[in-house]
Write a protein that holds these residues in place. Structure first.
Motif, PDB file in Angstrom:
ATOM      1  N   GLY A 121       0.796  -1.231   0.000  1.00 33.34           N
ATOM      2  CA  GLY A 121       0.000   0.000   0.000  1.00 33.34           C
ATOM      3  C   GLY A 121       0.827   1.278   0.000  1.00 33.34           C
ATOM      4  O   GLY A 121       0.292   2.363  -0.198  1.00 33.34           O
ATOM      5  N   THR A 122       2.139   1.148   0.249  1.00 29.76           N
ATOM      6  CA  THR A 122       2.995   2.326   0.105  1.00 29.76           C
ATOM      7  C   THR A 122       3.290   2.506  -1.385  1.00 29.76           C
ATOM      8  O   THR A 122       2.882   1.674  -2.196  1.00 29.76           O
ATOM      9  N   GLY A 123       3.997   3.581  -1.723  1.00 29.80           N
ATOM     10  CA  GLY A 123       4.237   3.830  -3.142  1.00 29.80           C
ATOM     11  C   GLY A 123       5.671   4.218  -3.423  1.00 29.80           C
ATOM     12  O   GLY A 123       6.476   4.410  -2.505  1.00 29.80           O
ATOM     13  N   ALA A 124       5.984   4.315  -4.706  1.00 31.45           N
ATOM     14  CA  ALA A 124       7.295   4.791  -5.139  1.00 31.45           C
ATOM     15  C   ALA A 124       7.098   5.856  -6.193  1.00 31.45           C
ATOM     16  O   ALA A 124       6.267   5.701  -7.097  1.00 31.45           O
ATOM     17  N   ILE A 125       7.839   6.941  -6.050  1.00 30.90           N
ATOM     18  CA  ILE A 125       7.792   8.009  -7.060  1.00 30.90           C
ATOM     19  C   ILE A 125       8.754   7.636  -8.179  1.00 30.90           C
ATOM     20  O   ILE A 125       9.951   7.505  -7.957  1.00 30.90           O
ATOM     21  N   ASP A 126       8.201   7.435  -9.379  1.00 30.32           N
ATOM     22  CA  ASP A 126       9.023   7.033 -10.524  1.00 30.32           C
ATOM     23  C   ASP A 126       9.546   8.239 -11.285  1.00 30.32           C
ATOM     24  O   ASP A 126      10.636   8.214 -11.822  1.00 30.32           O
TER      25      ASP A 126
END
Ligand code: GDP
Ligand code: ZN
Length: 291
Positions: free
Chosen positions: A52-57
């Motif tokens: 549920g966390t994210g990564a900035i691409d």
């Protein structure tokens, strides 16, 4: 892949709003390599992890970026001023409108404490230059609807010298605002006026507002980077007269045949605006000599 906007940045964790959802993200290492540090206000592409966390691409192209406070994509600066306790120095206002212009940002002049003083001179000066100028009173509620409409659908930062009523105005726009900001200060363990932390808040009408410190700490370095020749373009009311002076390299300070000075003489450009221009020009000239 989804897109969103960074609302908050704390120690390498970015809170991104995407489709109405808040996702805490980390930046991919590649962004660091490319030397692009994500800023609050950045539009970003993200991927969601299984937890549920994210990564900035990727950061999407910026409209503008400020160093202090660190924020990107500001649509407008709302400059809160007052004609009484305290009286705002027009030079501060004009420096801020120049910084806004330099960054492709609108400037809105908000004359607060209208219940005490209507600020006729300020109102007339900035209306004549073509700025959206709104009289407000956080005390009586005058002009709050108009201000609310002016920030609707945009990303705005509020700036103003201490005591003009910045907090009161934000609180009048959105009664929850102070509760939200007080919460942030508590978490960081310091007062909101001593912190460099910037956060974007979404108001009930959809307006996005940055909680920022006052005039003193708002990116004055940006101004110092402007060349003195560029300054004439940062005073929007000079625009119709540029190119009509006798000399091509006219500085519009005391030259003969200067169309800008003629416009000041004719009362088209306010005297106080030209005084601020001359003062900034002088400051930038000194700086350019050192460089
Ligand atoms: P800030 O330092 O710019 O955030 O200013 P504050 O919001 O703390 O306000 C400074 C003082 O001015 C407080 O005592 C407020 O109650 C008062 N104040 C703020 N807005 C108004 C207004 O519109 N009218 C009057 N009469 N007082 C105001
Ligand atoms: Zn000129």
């Amino acid at each position: 892949m989804r897109t969103g906007i960074i609302l908050k940045s704390i120690s390498g964790f970015y809170t991104v709003r995407s489709d109405g959802e808040l996702i805490v993200c980390k930046a991919r290492g590649r962004l660091r390599v490319e030397n692009t540090t994500p800023l609050v206000g950045d539009h970003v592409e993200i991927t969601i992890n299984d937890d549920g966390t994210g990564a900035i691409d990727r950061l999407l192209p910026r409209k503008n970026a400020f160093v202090r406070p660190p924020i990107a994509n500001l649509d407008q600066l709302v400059i809160i001023v007052a004609a009484v306790i305290p009286v705002t120095d027009p030079f501060l206002i004009d420096r801020m409108t120049a910084i806004a212009a330099q960054n492709g940002c609108e400037a809105v002049i908000c004359i607060n404490k209208s219940d005490l003083d209507q600020g006729d001179t300020l109102f007339e000066t900035y209306t004549r230059c073509g700025f959206k100028t709104i009289r407000t009173s956080a005390e009586t509620g005058e002009g709050i609807d108009e201000l609310s409409a002016a920030v609707c659908g945009k990303i705005s930062a509020f700036t103003g010298n201490s005591g003009v009523g910045k907090s009161s105005i934000l609180n009048a726009l959105e009664p929850d605002f102070n509760i939200q900001t007080a919460d942030v200060s508590k978490k960081l363990g310091r007062g909101r006026h001593t912190t460099r932390h910037v956060e974007l808040f979404t108001l009930a009408n959809g307006a996005v507002v940055a909680d920022t410190p006052g005039f003193s700490s708002f990116d004055t370095e940006a101004m110092e980077m402007a060349g003195k020749r560029e300054l004439q373009n940062l005073f929007i009311e000079f625009e119709p007269f540029l190119g009509s002076c006798r000399y091509n390299d006219c500085a519009h300070i005391k030259e003969r045949g200067c169309a800008v000075l003629d416009a000041v003489g004719d009362g088209v450009i306010p005297v106080s605006r030209h005084e601020s221009y001359a003062r900034l020009y002088e400051q930038l000239s000194r700086r350019n000599e050192w460089a």
